[in-house]
Design a protein around this motif. Sequence first.
Motif, PDB file in Angstrom:
ATOM      1  N   ASN A 152       0.864  -1.187   0.000  1.00 24.21           N
ATOM      2  CA  ASN A 152       0.000   0.000   0.000  1.00 24.21           C
ATOM      3  C   ASN A 152       0.898   1.233   0.000  1.00 24.21           C
ATOM      4  O   ASN A 152       1.709   1.399   0.898  1.00 24.21           O
ATOM      5  CB  ASN A 152      -0.838   0.020   1.291  1.00 24.21           C
ATOM      6  N   PHE A 159      -2.699  -0.818  -3.888  1.00 24.27           N
ATOM      7  CA  PHE A 159      -2.956  -1.436  -2.597  1.00 24.27           C
ATOM      8  C   PHE A 159      -3.232  -2.915  -2.743  1.00 24.27           C
ATOM      9  O   PHE A 159      -3.612  -3.393  -3.801  1.00 24.27           O
ATOM     10  CB  PHE A 159      -4.027  -0.703  -1.778  1.00 24.27           C
ATOM     11  N   VAL A 160      -2.965  -3.635  -1.655  1.00 23.94           N
ATOM     12  CA  VAL A 160      -3.047  -5.088  -1.656  1.00 23.94           C
ATOM     13  C   VAL A 160      -4.099  -5.516  -0.639  1.00 23.94           C
ATOM     14  O   VAL A 160      -4.110  -5.024   0.486  1.00 23.94           O
ATOM     15  CB  VAL A 160      -1.681  -5.705  -1.284  1.00 23.94           C
ATOM     16  N   VAL A 161      -4.974  -6.416  -1.051  1.00 24.51           N
ATOM     17  CA  VAL A 161      -5.977  -6.970  -0.142  1.00 24.51           C
ATOM     18  C   VAL A 161      -5.797  -8.490  -0.152  1.00 24.51           C
ATOM     19  O   VAL A 161      -5.890  -9.111  -1.209  1.00 24.51           O
ATOM     20  CB  VAL A 161      -7.407  -6.600  -0.585  1.00 24.51           C
TER      21      VAL A 161
HETATM   22  C1  LIG Z   1      -4.067  -1.896   2.153  1.00 22.05           C
HETATM   23  O1  LIG Z   1      -5.257  -1.210   1.765  1.00 22.05           O
HETATM   24  C2  LIG Z   1      -6.405  -2.050   1.707  1.00 22.05           C
HETATM   25  C3  LIG Z   1      -7.565  -1.242   1.174  1.00 22.05           C
HETATM   26  O2  LIG Z   1      -7.586   0.059   1.699  1.00 22.05           O
HETATM   27  C4  LIG Z   1      -6.692  -2.635   3.085  1.00 22.05           C
HETATM   28  O3  LIG Z   1      -7.804  -3.485   3.024  1.00 22.05           O
HETATM   29  C5  LIG Z   1      -5.479  -3.403   3.545  1.00 22.05           C
HETATM   30  O4  LIG Z   1      -5.678  -3.905   4.850  1.00 22.05           O
HETATM   31  C6  LIG Z   1      -4.218  -2.536   3.519  1.00 22.05           C
HETATM   32  N1  LIG Z   1      -3.064  -3.369   3.824  1.00 22.05           N
HETATM   33  C7  LIG Z   1      -2.136  -2.997   4.680  1.00 22.05           C
HETATM   34  C8  LIG Z   1      -0.998  -3.926   4.863  1.00 22.05           C
HETATM   35  O5  LIG Z   1      -2.204  -1.942   5.291  1.00 22.05           O
END
Ligand SMILES: *[C@@H]1O[C@H](CO)[C@@H](O)[C@H](O)[C@H]1NC(C)=O
Length: 269
Positions: A152, A159-161
């Motif tokens: 992210n 971003f990664v989900v």
């Molecule tokens: C990255 O962003 C997504 C969507 O906003 C969120 O669901 C996810 O938990 C985030 N991952 C991290 C590692 O912060």
Amino acid sequence: MAAALLAVLGLALLGAESGSGAGSAISTSISTDGSKTHLTCTLNGSDTEIVGHRWVKGDKVLKEDALPGLKTQYELDTEEGGGQYLCVFLPEVVGKASVNVKGPPKVKAVKKSEHVTEGEGAVLACKSESFPPITEWVWYKVGDTEHQVLTNNSQGKVFVVSTETRTELHILNLDLEADPGQYVCNGSSTEGTGHAVVTLHVRSQLAALWPFLGIVAEVLVLVTVIFIYEKRRKPDEVPDDEDTGSAPLKSSGHHVNDKGKSVRQRNAS
Ligand SMILES: *[C@@H]1O[C@H](CO)[C@@H](O)[C@H](O)[C@H]1NC(C)=O
Ligand SMILES: *[C@@H]1O[C@H](CO)[C@@H](O)[C@H](O)[C@H]1NC(C)=O
Ligand SMILES: *[C@@H]1O[C@H](CO)[C@@H](O)[C@H](O)[C@H]1NC(C)=O
């Protein structure tokens, strides 16, 4: 080497999960015989008559039969890798048990390639049904230099989900120059790691317009052809007097209708 037997025995007590069937238990075992792995579920007894067996992995039914019997087996290719399998005795109230086949992650791309127009967003996804589940997913882009891990970022472009069985890399506002390429998803569990590659193609907005322009050109050609054809046909035809005969009748009919309407309206009010 002959058949090697690797038996893992587990007892899955029924009750809370199945509602009825109290007093029964399912024992599970896994044995590997070269290229095949055999999964077995055995029920120690049942008050309900058994009418079949079903094997499920994830949300997919792998096998179903309509046989009686306290024992059911499923065979899979050892290479296929591990996963969480479920045996179900039918009717479902009799009970079910999960058989977990351990193995290194088998990561697969949900779609091997994506074609997206510049300026739009792309979602690249990978999945793994292996057991034990993936504890860490990592994405990176294959580059000329070092692997650049994608996480992210502060601009919100990437971003990664991720869950235990699936990971998604979201890339927003695609750039024609910077974003196309090969992306690797790498999943790790306690049994090892696995990865898959997804290729992202980005096409220009103009390219997205071509099919539309093609249709417009086709329509223009058709209209021109029809127009020319009509133009050439017209002078040969004798003008018919259909219009002069029926026009007055039509208009008088109209008047009657209008009057009738206004009368009805007045009556209503
Ligand atoms: C990255 O962003 C997504 C969507 O906003 C969120 O669901 C996810 O938990 C985030 N991952 C991290 C590692 O912060
Ligand atoms: C099956 O096993 C359960 C739990 O071990 C036990 O309570 C039950 O009596 C057994 N049923 C039969 C029919 O042996
Ligand atoms: C995947 O990630 C793990 C842990 O981060 C690493 O050890 C492994 O080399 C990676 N595998 C590939 C194919 O990149």
